[in-house]
Design a protein around this motif. Structure first.
Motif, PDB file in Angstrom:
ATOM      1  N   TYR A 244      37.635  37.076  22.468  1.00  0.00           N
ATOM      2  CA  TYR A 244      37.433  38.492  22.113  1.00  0.00           C
ATOM      3  C   TYR A 244      37.995  39.460  23.140  1.00  0.00           C
ATOM      4  O   TYR A 244      38.065  40.656  22.891  1.00  0.00           O
ATOM      5  CB  TYR A 244      35.917  38.768  21.968  1.00  0.00           C
ATOM      6  CG  TYR A 244      35.067  38.163  23.078  1.00  0.00           C
ATOM      7  CD1 TYR A 244      34.910  38.801  24.300  1.00  0.00           C
ATOM      8  CD2 TYR A 244      34.435  36.923  22.892  1.00  0.00           C
ATOM      9  CE1 TYR A 244      34.147  38.237  25.315  1.00  0.00           C
ATOM     10  CE2 TYR A 244      33.672  36.352  23.905  1.00  0.00           C
ATOM     11  CZ  TYR A 244      33.542  37.004  25.117  1.00  0.00           C
ATOM     12  OH  TYR A 244      32.803  36.441  26.119  1.00  0.00           O
TER      13      TYR A 244
ATOM     14  N   GLY B  67      34.531  42.565  37.121  1.00  0.00           N
ATOM     15  CA  GLY B  67      35.905  42.093  37.022  1.00  0.00           C
ATOM     16  C   GLY B  67      36.009  40.784  36.296  1.00  0.00           C
ATOM     17  O   GLY B  67      35.006  40.165  35.933  1.00  0.00           O
TER      18      GLY B  67
ATOM     19  N   ARG C 244      26.318  38.737  30.506  1.00  0.00           N
ATOM     20  CA  ARG C 244      25.854  38.654  29.111  1.00  0.00           C
ATOM     21  C   ARG C 244      25.873  37.207  28.646  1.00  0.00           C
ATOM     22  O   ARG C 244      26.821  36.483  28.960  1.00  0.00           O
ATOM     23  CB  ARG C 244      26.763  39.491  28.224  1.00  0.00           C
ATOM     24  CG  ARG C 244      26.629  40.983  28.453  1.00  0.00           C
ATOM     25  CD  ARG C 244      27.516  41.708  27.471  1.00  0.00           C
ATOM     26  NE  ARG C 244      27.351  43.135  27.547  1.00  0.00           N
ATOM     27  CZ  ARG C 244      27.992  43.991  26.734  1.00  0.00           C
ATOM     28  NH1 ARG C 244      28.827  43.526  25.810  1.00  0.00           N
ATOM     29  NH2 ARG C 244      27.805  45.284  26.845  1.00  0.00           N
TER      30      ARG C 244
ATOM     31  N   GLU D 167      26.203  36.462  25.572  1.00  0.00           N
ATOM     32  CA  GLU D 167      27.184  36.604  24.477  1.00  0.00           C
ATOM     33  C   GLU D 167      26.667  36.134  23.116  1.00  0.00           C
ATOM     34  O   GLU D 167      26.874  36.802  22.125  1.00  0.00           O
ATOM     35  CB  GLU D 167      28.544  35.948  24.776  1.00  0.00           C
ATOM     36  CG  GLU D 167      29.155  36.271  26.153  1.00  0.00           C
ATOM     37  CD  GLU D 167      29.549  37.735  26.375  1.00  0.00           C
ATOM     38  OE1 GLU D 167      29.370  38.539  25.470  1.00  0.00           O
ATOM     39  OE2 GLU D 167      30.015  38.052  27.489  1.00  0.00           O
TER      40      GLU D 167
ATOM     41  N   MET E 221      27.501  41.100  22.309  1.00  0.00           N
ATOM     42  CA  MET E 221      28.217  42.086  21.499  1.00  0.00           C
ATOM     43  C   MET E 221      27.615  42.077  20.096  1.00  0.00           C
ATOM     44  O   MET E 221      27.311  41.015  19.559  1.00  0.00           O
ATOM     45  CB  MET E 221      29.699  41.725  21.402  1.00  0.00           C
ATOM     46  CG  MET E 221      30.422  41.814  22.732  1.00  0.00           C
ATOM     47  SD  MET E 221      32.102  41.202  22.612  1.00  0.00           S
ATOM     48  CE  MET E 221      31.826  39.470  22.459  1.00  0.00           C
TER      49      MET E 221
ATOM     50  N   PRO F 177      28.797  47.300  20.592  1.00  0.00           N
ATOM     51  CA  PRO F 177      29.547  46.738  19.479  1.00  0.00           C
ATOM     52  C   PRO F 177      30.755  45.936  19.962  1.00  0.00           C
ATOM     53  O   PRO F 177      31.396  46.318  20.946  1.00  0.00           O
ATOM     54  CB  PRO F 177      29.998  47.968  18.697  1.00  0.00           C
ATOM     55  CG  PRO F 177      29.999  49.083  19.693  1.00  0.00           C
ATOM     56  CD  PRO F 177      28.888  48.767  20.653  1.00  0.00           C
TER      57      PRO F 177
ATOM     58  N   ILE G 207      34.521  45.243  19.605  1.00  0.00           N
ATOM     59  CA  ILE G 207      35.651  46.045  19.119  1.00  0.00           C
ATOM     60  C   ILE G 207      36.909  45.185  19.310  1.00  0.00           C
ATOM     61  O   ILE G 207      37.124  44.650  20.406  1.00  0.00           O
ATOM     62  CB  ILE G 207      35.800  47.363  19.925  1.00  0.00           C
ATOM     63  CG1 ILE G 207      34.494  48.177  19.873  1.00  0.00           C
ATOM     64  CG2 ILE G 207      36.975  48.191  19.404  1.00  0.00           C
ATOM     65  CD1 ILE G 207      34.476  49.402  20.790  1.00  0.00           C
TER      66      ILE G 207
ATOM     67  N   LEU H 252      39.376  46.138  27.623  1.00  0.00           N
ATOM     68  CA  LEU H 252      38.705  44.977  27.029  1.00  0.00           C
ATOM     69  C   LEU H 252      38.867  44.983  25.521  1.00  0.00           C
ATOM     70  O   LEU H 252      38.854  43.950  24.865  1.00  0.00           O
ATOM     71  CB  LEU H 252      37.212  45.006  27.365  1.00  0.00           C
ATOM     72  CG  LEU H 252      36.849  45.100  28.846  1.00  0.00           C
ATOM     73  CD1 LEU H 252      35.335  45.104  29.016  1.00  0.00           C
ATOM     74  CD2 LEU H 252      37.472  43.947  29.617  1.00  0.00           C
ATOM     75  N   TYR H 253      38.996  46.219  24.954  1.00  0.00           N
ATOM     76  CA  TYR H 253      39.123  46.395  23.508  1.00  0.00           C
ATOM     77  C   TYR H 253      39.951  47.648  23.291  1.00  0.00           C
ATOM     78  O   TYR H 253      40.155  48.435  24.229  1.00  0.00           O
ATOM     79  CB  TYR H 253      37.727  46.509  22.855  1.00  0.00           C
ATOM     80  CG  TYR H 253      36.783  47.425  23.604  1.00  0.00           C
ATOM     81  CD1 TYR H 253      36.829  48.801  23.447  1.00  0.00           C
ATOM     82  CD2 TYR H 253      35.848  46.907  24.507  1.00  0.00           C
ATOM     83  CE1 TYR H 253      35.991  49.639  24.159  1.00  0.00           C
ATOM     84  CE2 TYR H 253      35.008  47.737  25.232  1.00  0.00           C
ATOM     85  CZ  TYR H 253      35.075  49.105  25.049  1.00  0.00           C
ATOM     86  OH  TYR H 253      34.250  49.931  25.767  1.00  0.00           O
TER      87      TYR H 253
END
Ligand code: SAM
Ligand code: FES
Length: 353
Positions: free
Chosen positions: A72, A111, A164, A166, A205, A235, A237, A311-312
């Motif tokens: 992702y 990072g 996280r 995830e 996410m 969210p 993305i 990242l998105y």
């Protein structure tokens, strides 16, 4: 709203340990009035614990070099289009000094998993920041490391760690990550961080590819068991240079409802209204706060690298100076009846000690 939904939200508030089926029921029956009911309750709970203060964390995105290849993530190793950078120690210390001057008392060093930042290099940076700003908290978010490494970074002065989980479902985890990464190791890291004494953050996410109400129920149950001091949810993305480029983003409604359920379930948790939430809707972060969040994480990275920590797609606040981000956020937060706090913003149980 169905009475049964209201009753289930009430029982979450009174501390009942809801089963996976009960969480699924709550997720399946999210109507606008159920979401409003949950948001109102979550807001009141947050106000009772933390008042009208919203804590700020200065996010220093210090490297976008990563050995991992999470499907992702825009800075995954296989993305050959990402322009890579690594801030020097001097750059990082300058970010912290500048952040301190404009009011930050927590810095987050985030990072990719960049081998350059060995324990030795990181401990030196941590000690320098803590030495220059002893009244500040330092949060790390640099992925999976050994317990020995986490201990060294903690001993050097790091206070908090964001990692996280995830997703708390093994199959979903392997849908999002390459085979060499596992949910069991992620969980092991999280329990080790807690054991060492970090204020620890988990999270996920919302709307990641393959996520279902069943996997979300597992996330909520895992969070209840881990009882992290912080929970980061925002969210998903898509990023144009990843295998998930054609997937849909997570929605505002799902994210806000989950923020509320998490606040109701864990009243004392530190809960950010994330940049990703502000990216999918212009007032996403304000709505996040009105749904129970109490933290924002403005970008303190030098403006010349911000667009590289992508990242998105369409990430917000990549063009501004940190001071601009802060004053913009401050007036947005004031407009909904809250105010940015310059307190370190530790978890309430730390302050009670
Ligand atoms: N390397 C560290 C780690 O893995 O924890 C920190 C950096 S990582 C980029 C931080 C977080 O960004 C991840 O935990 C993930 O949830 C989030 N993230 C990555 N790609 C994303 C995307 N496409 N949409 C939303 N969030 C994303
Ligand atoms: Fe390493 Fe995203 S794949 S930070």
């Amino acid at each position: 709203m169905e009475n049964a939904v209201k009753e289930k939200i009430d029982s979450l508030e009174s501390g009942s340990l809801l089963s996976a089926e009960e969480f699924i029921f709550l997720l399946e029956n999210r109507t606008p009035s159920a979401a409003e009911y949950a948001a109102d309750k979550a807001s009141k709970i947050r106000d009772a614990v933390y008042g009208k203060d919203i804590y700020i964390r200065g996010l220093i995105e210090f490297t976008n070099i990563c050995k991992n290849d999470c499907y992702y993530c825009g800075i995954r190793k296989s993305n050959k289009n990402a322009a890579r950078y690594r801030l020097s120690k001097e750059d990082i210390l300058n970010c912290a000094d500048y952040g301190y001057d404009i009011g930050f008392r927590t810095f987050v060093l985030q990072g990719g998993e960049d081998a350059f930042f060995t324990d030795e290099v990181l401990t030196d940076i941590i000690k320098s920041i803590k030495n220059n700003h002893p009244d500040c908290a330092l949060t790390l978010s640099v992925g999976e490391r050994s317990k020995d490494s986490y201990q060294k970074l903690f001993d050097a002065g790091a206070d908090r760690y964001l990692l996280r989980h995830e997703t708390a479902d093994d199959d979903h985890y392997s849908h999002l990550h390459p085979p060499y990464l596992s949910l069991s190791n992620r969980k092991k890291c999280l329990y080790e961080l807690k054991e060492i004494g970090y204020q620890t953050g988990a999270g996920f996410m919302v709307g990641s590819p393959g996520q279902t109400k069943e996997t979300l129920a597992k996330d909520l149950i895992f969070l209840r068991e881990l009882e992290p001091e912080m929970i980061g949810i925002g969210p998903f993305i898509p990023h144009k240079d990843t295998p998930f480029k054609d997937e849909k983003s997570g929605t505002l409604e799902d994210t806000l409802y989950l923020l509320s359920l998490i606040r109701i379930m864990l009243p004392e948790v530190l809960l950010p209204a994330t940049t990703a939430l502000g990216t999918i809707h212009p007032n996403g972060r304000e709505m996040g706060i009105l749904s129970g969040a109490n933290v924002v994480m403005p970008n303190l990275s030098p403006p010349n690298v911000r667009k590289k920590y992508m990242l998105y797609d369409n990430k917000i606040c990549t063009g501004e100076e940190a001071a601009e981000c802060l004053s913009c956020l401050s007036s947005r937060i004031n407009s909904i009846g809250y105010s940015l706090s310059t307190d370190r913003g530790d978890h309430i149980k730390i302050r009670r000690k």
